[in-house]
Design an enzyme around this catalytic site. Structure first.
Site, mmCIF file in Angstrom:
data_model
loop_
_atom_site.group_PDB
_atom_site.id
_atom_site.type_symbol
_atom_site.label_atom_id
_atom_site.label_comp_id
_atom_site.label_asym_id
_atom_site.label_seq_id
_atom_site.Cartn_x
_atom_site.Cartn_y
_atom_site.Cartn_z
ATOM 1 N N GLU A 180 0.822 -1.213 0.000
ATOM 2 C CA GLU A 180 0.000 0.000 0.000
ATOM 3 C C GLU A 180 0.859 1.267 0.000
ATOM 4 O OE1 GLU A 180 -4.324 0.750 1.354
ATOM 5 O OE2 GLU A 180 -3.404 -0.470 2.931
ATOM 6 N N TYR B 81 0.101 -7.964 -1.695
ATOM 7 C CA TYR B 81 -0.982 -7.240 -1.038
ATOM 8 C C TYR B 81 -2.299 -7.809 -1.542
ATOM 9 C CZ TYR B 81 -4.088 -3.382 0.297
ATOM 10 O OH TYR B 81 -5.126 -2.639 0.817
ATOM 11 N N ASN C 85 -4.548 -9.994 4.299
ATOM 12 C CA ASN C 85 -5.947 -9.655 4.587
ATOM 13 C C ASN C 85 -6.792 -10.886 4.889
ATOM 14 O OD1 ASN C 85 -6.697 -6.835 4.732
ATOM 15 N ND2 ASN C 85 -5.937 -6.638 2.631
ATOM 16 N N ASP D 256 -1.403 1.801 10.272
ATOM 17 C CA ASP D 256 -2.306 0.993 11.089
ATOM 18 C C ASP D 256 -1.792 -0.438 11.223
ATOM 19 O OD1 ASP D 256 -2.817 0.522 8.414
ATOM 20 O OD2 ASP D 256 -5.004 0.689 8.569
ATOM 21 N N ASP E 40 0.733 -8.235 3.277
ATOM 22 C CA ASP E 40 -0.580 -8.104 3.889
ATOM 23 C C ASP E 40 -1.524 -9.038 3.161
ATOM 24 O OD1 ASP E 40 -3.029 -7.411 4.881
ATOM 25 O OD2 ASP E 40 -2.904 -5.276 4.365
#
Length: 272
Positions: A47, A122, A164, A263, A162
């Site tokens: 990101e 990602y 997710n 985050d 990441d």
């Protein structure tokens, strides 16, 4: 295959690299300060949310220190973007995981460096029972196929980023409240199980055992960070030979909410 060498690899979803390096930073804090102090030899970023020129300009201080940068940006302005920083030069750089639909999405880049192959991934967030989830599933299938090719190759490999997806109830603090939501759907969790069954090793779980966490993402909202109500969705999946060399792993969780520049927190694995 080249002889093993000590190697430290970190992965971090930066949640917008320009913000992580500037807007969320003070003079002695933030992503650039972390990059100056890190012991990592290779860093996978997700990101980044910028084009190649913006990325290079933002990271100019660390590039001046000798880091090498490879990136894959998204055709969707201000979205996605993955990159790899390495202290050693790249022998090869490959963008995309082999499926045309995702070639320009900025979600997969792999490099050959430090005698191994490293990929930064990602995975889309998805949304249950929508087209966004179907796109996520198509990307998962593409990633799975590419990872099968990597496993069949003659190089040790590490795919981190990441994902997710929380694989088990130990990977989400409030797992009971997320059983029907993207990120903890049975088919997503089974997909991760399939990767592990195919020989990939979750390096952090391998070292920490079957315990809650360590979490790597917390919402900006409410008291999620203060209460450690997080998700472990940033994984290092490694080939068995690398797994045998893993000696330490953990999340570099900031000491306080005010010190966060993303985050997510960096997840770092050390290999002997």
């Amino acid at each position: 295959m080249a002889s093993p060498q000590t190697l430290t690899v970190s992965t971090i979803n930066v949640n917008g690299i320009r913000a992580a390096c500037k807007e969320r930073s003070t003079e002695n804090l933030g992503m650039l300060a972390w990059l100056k102090e890190t012991r990592a030899d290779v860093i996978c970023l997700q990101e980044t949310r910028c084009d190649e020129d913006q990325l290079a300009a933002t990271l100019e201080p660390v590039l001046a220190d000798g880091w090498h940068l490879a990136s894959a940006t998204s055709e969707r302005k201000g979205r996605n973007g993955v990159a790899v920083l390495s202290r050693t030069p790249f022998d090869d750089i490959r963008i995309g995981c082999g499926v045309e639909e995702f070639e320009t999405h900025g979600r997969w880049i792999e490099v050959d460096t430090a005698d191994i192959t490293v990929a930064s991934v990602y995975v889309p967030t998805g949304e249950a029972q929508t087209e966004r989830q179907l796109e996520k599933e198509r990307f998962m299938a593409a990633v799975g196929a590419r990872m099968a090719q990597l496993r069949a190759g003659d190089r040790e490999a590490l795919v981190c980023g990441d994902w997710n997806i929380g694989h088990t109830s130990n990977d989400i603090k409030n797992w009971k409240g997320n059983v029907k939501k993207a990120g903890f759907l049975p088919e997503e969790r089974q997909w991760v199980s399939g990767l592990l069954a195919a020989g990939w090793v979750d390096a952090v779980r391998h070292l920490h055992g079957d315990v809650p966490g360590p979490y790597s993402w917390w919402s900006w909202r409410g008291k999620a960070f203060d209460n450690d109500a997080g998700w472990r969705i940033d994984y290092h999946l490694v080939t068995p030979g690398l797994a045998e060399r893993a000696v330490a792993a953990g999340t570099e969780r900031p000491e306080a909410y005010a010190l966060r520049w993303s985050d997510h927190a960096p997840v770092t694995v050390e290999f002997s």
